[in-house]
Design a protein around this motif. Structure first.
Motif, PDB file in Angstrom:
ATOM      1  N   ALA A 106       0.922  -1.295  -0.028  1.00  0.00           N
ATOM      2  CA  ALA A 106       0.045   0.079   0.131  1.00  0.00           C
ATOM      3  C   ALA A 106       0.869   1.452   0.024  1.00  0.00           C
ATOM      4  CB  ALA A 106      -0.790   0.028   1.286  1.00  0.00           C
ATOM      5  N   GLY A 107       0.584   2.134  -1.030  1.00  0.00           N
ATOM      6  CA  GLY A 107       1.419   3.384  -0.897  1.00  0.00           C
ATOM      7  C   GLY A 107       2.509   3.217  -1.799  1.00  0.00           C
ATOM      8  N   GLU A 108       2.843   1.952  -2.362  1.00  0.00           N
ATOM      9  CA  GLU A 108       4.248   2.015  -3.045  1.00  0.00           C
ATOM     10  C   GLU A 108       4.020   2.572  -4.485  1.00  0.00           C
ATOM     11  OE1 GLU A 108       6.881  -1.642  -5.216  1.00  0.00           O
ATOM     12  OE2 GLU A 108       4.944  -2.221  -3.940  1.00  0.00           O
ATOM     13  N   GLU A 109       5.292   3.491  -4.848  1.00  0.00           N
ATOM     14  CA  GLU A 109       5.254   4.023  -5.917  1.00  0.00           C
ATOM     15  C   GLU A 109       4.186   5.163  -5.990  1.00  0.00           C
ATOM     16  OE1 GLU A 109       5.281   1.287  -9.205  1.00  0.00           O
ATOM     17  OE2 GLU A 109       6.792   0.166  -8.439  1.00  0.00           O
ATOM     18  N   THR A 110       3.854   5.797  -4.887  1.00  0.00           N
ATOM     19  CA  THR A 110       2.987   6.769  -4.695  1.00  0.00           C
ATOM     20  C   THR A 110       3.838   8.088  -4.780  1.00  0.00           C
ATOM     21  OG1 THR A 110       1.294   5.560  -3.681  1.00  0.00           O
ATOM     22  CG2 THR A 110       1.003   7.934  -3.713  1.00  0.00           C
ATOM     23  N   ASP A 111       3.255   9.063  -5.561  1.00  0.00           N
ATOM     24  CA  ASP A 111       3.868  10.414  -5.652  1.00  0.00           C
ATOM     25  C   ASP A 111       3.539  11.203  -4.535  1.00  0.00           C
ATOM     26  OD1 ASP A 111       4.855  12.809  -6.278  1.00  0.00           O
ATOM     27  OD2 ASP A 111       4.155  12.848  -8.423  1.00  0.00           O
ATOM     28  N   PRO A 112       4.478  11.758  -3.582  1.00  0.00           N
ATOM     29  CA  PRO A 112       4.308  12.221  -2.318  1.00  0.00           C
ATOM     30  C   PRO A 112       3.501  13.810  -2.746  1.00  0.00           C
ATOM     31  CG  PRO A 112       6.566  11.757  -2.521  1.00  0.00           C
ATOM     32  CD  PRO A 112       5.904  11.269  -3.863  1.00  0.00           C
ATOM     33  N   GLU A 113       3.666  14.271  -3.852  1.00  0.00           N
ATOM     34  CA  GLU A 113       3.070  15.460  -4.436  1.00  0.00           C
ATOM     35  C   GLU A 113       1.680  15.326  -4.431  1.00  0.00           C
ATOM     36  OE1 GLU A 113       4.815  17.343  -7.499  1.00  0.00           O
ATOM     37  OE2 GLU A 113       6.658  18.015  -6.300  1.00  0.00           O
ATOM     38  N   LEU A 114       1.326  14.239  -4.938  1.00  0.00           N
ATOM     39  CA  LEU A 114      -0.243  13.913  -5.261  1.00  0.00           C
ATOM     40  C   LEU A 114      -1.030  13.552  -3.856  1.00  0.00           C
ATOM     41  CD1 LEU A 114      -0.079  11.750  -8.419  1.00  0.00           C
ATOM     42  CD2 LEU A 114      -0.677  13.954  -8.124  1.00  0.00           C
ATOM     43  N   VAL A 115      -0.109  12.861  -2.941  1.00  0.00           N
ATOM     44  CA  VAL A 115      -0.678  12.593  -1.683  1.00  0.00           C
ATOM     45  C   VAL A 115      -0.980  13.903  -0.944  1.00  0.00           C
ATOM     46  CG1 VAL A 115      -0.168  11.511   0.336  1.00  0.00           C
ATOM     47  CG2 VAL A 115       0.387  10.367  -1.503  1.00  0.00           C
ATOM     48  N   ALA A 116       0.079  14.828  -0.902  1.00  0.00           N
ATOM     49  CA  ALA A 116      -0.130  15.795  -0.325  1.00  0.00           C
ATOM     50  C   ALA A 116      -1.464  16.849  -0.799  1.00  0.00           C
ATOM     51  CB  ALA A 116       1.084  16.964  -0.484  1.00  0.00           C
ATOM     52  N   LEU A 117      -1.537  16.788  -2.202  1.00  0.00           N
ATOM     53  CA  LEU A 117      -2.610  17.414  -2.790  1.00  0.00           C
ATOM     54  C   LEU A 117      -4.011  16.899  -2.452  1.00  0.00           C
ATOM     55  CD1 LEU A 117      -3.518  19.487  -4.788  1.00  0.00           C
ATOM     56  CD2 LEU A 117      -3.132  18.187  -6.741  1.00  0.00           C
ATOM     57  N   ALA A 118      -3.968  15.540  -2.465  1.00  0.00           N
ATOM     58  CA  ALA A 118      -5.192  14.998  -2.037  1.00  0.00           C
ATOM     59  C   ALA A 118      -5.576  15.220  -0.726  1.00  0.00           C
ATOM     60  CB  ALA A 118      -5.218  13.421  -2.391  1.00  0.00           C
ATOM     61  N   GLU A 119      -4.687  15.290   0.239  1.00  0.00           N
ATOM     62  CA  GLU A 119      -4.813  15.569   1.675  1.00  0.00           C
ATOM     63  C   GLU A 119      -5.259  17.101   1.813  1.00  0.00           C
ATOM     64  OE1 GLU A 119      -1.149  14.658   3.568  1.00  0.00           O
ATOM     65  OE2 GLU A 119      -1.484  12.254   3.728  1.00  0.00           O
ATOM     66  N   LYS A 120      -4.783  18.071   0.941  1.00  0.00           N
ATOM     67  CA  LYS A 120      -5.158  19.438   1.163  1.00  0.00           C
ATOM     68  C   LYS A 120      -6.513  19.528   0.564  1.00  0.00           C
ATOM     69  CE  LYS A 120      -4.023  24.047  -0.913  1.00  0.00           C
ATOM     70  NZ  LYS A 120      -3.158  24.765  -1.515  1.00  0.00           N
ATOM     71  N   GLN A 121      -6.896  18.892  -0.486  1.00  0.00           N
ATOM     72  CA  GLN A 121      -8.389  18.977  -0.759  1.00  0.00           C
ATOM     73  C   GLN A 121      -9.171  18.298   0.032  1.00  0.00           C
ATOM     74  OE1 GLN A 121      -7.974  17.184  -4.761  1.00  0.00           O
ATOM     75  NE2 GLN A 121      -7.274  18.826  -5.812  1.00  0.00           N
ATOM     76  N   MET A 122      -8.873  17.191   0.722  1.00  0.00           N
ATOM     77  CA  MET A 122      -9.911  16.401   1.820  1.00  0.00           C
ATOM     78  C   MET A 122     -10.123  17.605   3.051  1.00  0.00           C
ATOM     79  SD  MET A 122     -11.645  14.279   2.593  1.00  0.00           S
ATOM     80  CE  MET A 122     -11.187  12.997   1.408  1.00  0.00           C
TER      81      MET A 122
END
Length: 276
Positions: A106-122
């Motif tokens: 889980a989370g392998e090869e996930t772009d940290p910038e995309l994760v940060a953007l998703a968390e910000k939007q949430m």
């Protein structure tokens, strides 16, 4: 005599020379080869087997020695041995192959910038929903606080706004038929700004709401409140009577926005959550 050729006697066939077959070539017998080379698989066959073994590496694990065994019959042939060795090395390097879907964490090869953007939007979405919830609660509390109540518990509507007939001009309010002495309730929160006798209106109480709207309660028998009192919706402020210009006991209610002229009370009641 000199022109005649001497006829030759036909040659006699021997068992060593087979008779020719007209129109067909004589079939040649296959040459015999040594037993060692007869048992050797063809080079393309060995190569094909090796390639199939490599392509099936996801289901079968093999070593170089296993694949080399495929060409054991022709180990003396350099090309065959080389193919077996290469196939074995390829399989050894590849090992057991499985689908990436089953091994990915889980989370392998996930772009940290995309994760940060998703968390910000949430977080923004949660904040917006919380803001909307608070606004809805505030509006609901305001509606509840300003919700009107009916002025009488038991009544019939006997005259509506704008009617002509018994009045000097047109009827300026809403008449709730009731018995003398029935309690009159303030329809909303407000401040008492007038109490007393007012000609054709008889005994009258005026309650001014927060937005400046005046509610007139007319023809009362008794008045229970005084100017300056703070009243709440549903609180008893007097009793039904027949004072002033009337033909029977009833409560005459007028609604005057901003203390101005009267408007139809019916839609005002409906707008504030009750239907007379």
């Amino acid at each position: 005599m000199g022109n005649h050729r001497a006829e030759r006697a036909p040659k006699r066939r021997t068992s060593a020379t087979p008779a020719p077959v007209n129109g067909k070539r004589r079939a040649e017998l296959p040459r015999r080869s040594s037993g060692r080379l007869r048992s050797l698989p063809s080079l393309p066959l060995v190569a094909g087997v090796a390639v199939l073994a490599i392509s099936a590496g996801g289901a079968v694990t093999a070593s170089g020695a296993d694949v080399s065994a495929l060409a054991s019959a022709g180990s003396s042939v350099d090309a065959t041995g080389a193919i077996g060795a290469k196939a074995g090395q390829a399989l050894a390097r590849r090992g057991t192959v499985t689908s990436r879907d089953y091994t990915r964490e889980a989370g392998e090869e996930t772009d940290p910038e995309l994760v940060a953007l998703a968390e910000k939007q949430m977080a923004e979405r949660t904040a917006k929903l919380d803001e909307m919830r608070k606004a809805a609660e505030k509006q609901a509390a305001k509606i509840k606080e300003n919700k009107w109540v009916l002025p009488l518990d038991n009544y019939q509507i006997t005259a509506v706004f704008g009617q002509y007939g018994l009045w000097a001009n047109y009827h300026t309010g809403l008449d709730f038929n009731g018995n003398t002495g029935d309690p009159i309730h303030s329809v909303a929160n407000g401040t008492v700004t007038f109490t007393g006798y007012d000609g054709a209106y008889g005994n009258k109480t005026v309650v001014t709401l927060e937005d400046g709207t005046e509610i007139w309660y007319c023809h009362q028998t008794t008045i229970y409140v005084s100017v300056g009192d703070q009243v709440t919706g549903g609180e008893t402020i007097g009793t039904v009577g027949a004072t002033g210009n009337v033909t029977g006991s009833h409560l005459h209610v007028e609604v005057r926005p901003g203390g101005g002229g009267p408007v139809d009370p019916f839609p005002e009641f409906v707008a504030h959550g009750v239907v007379p």
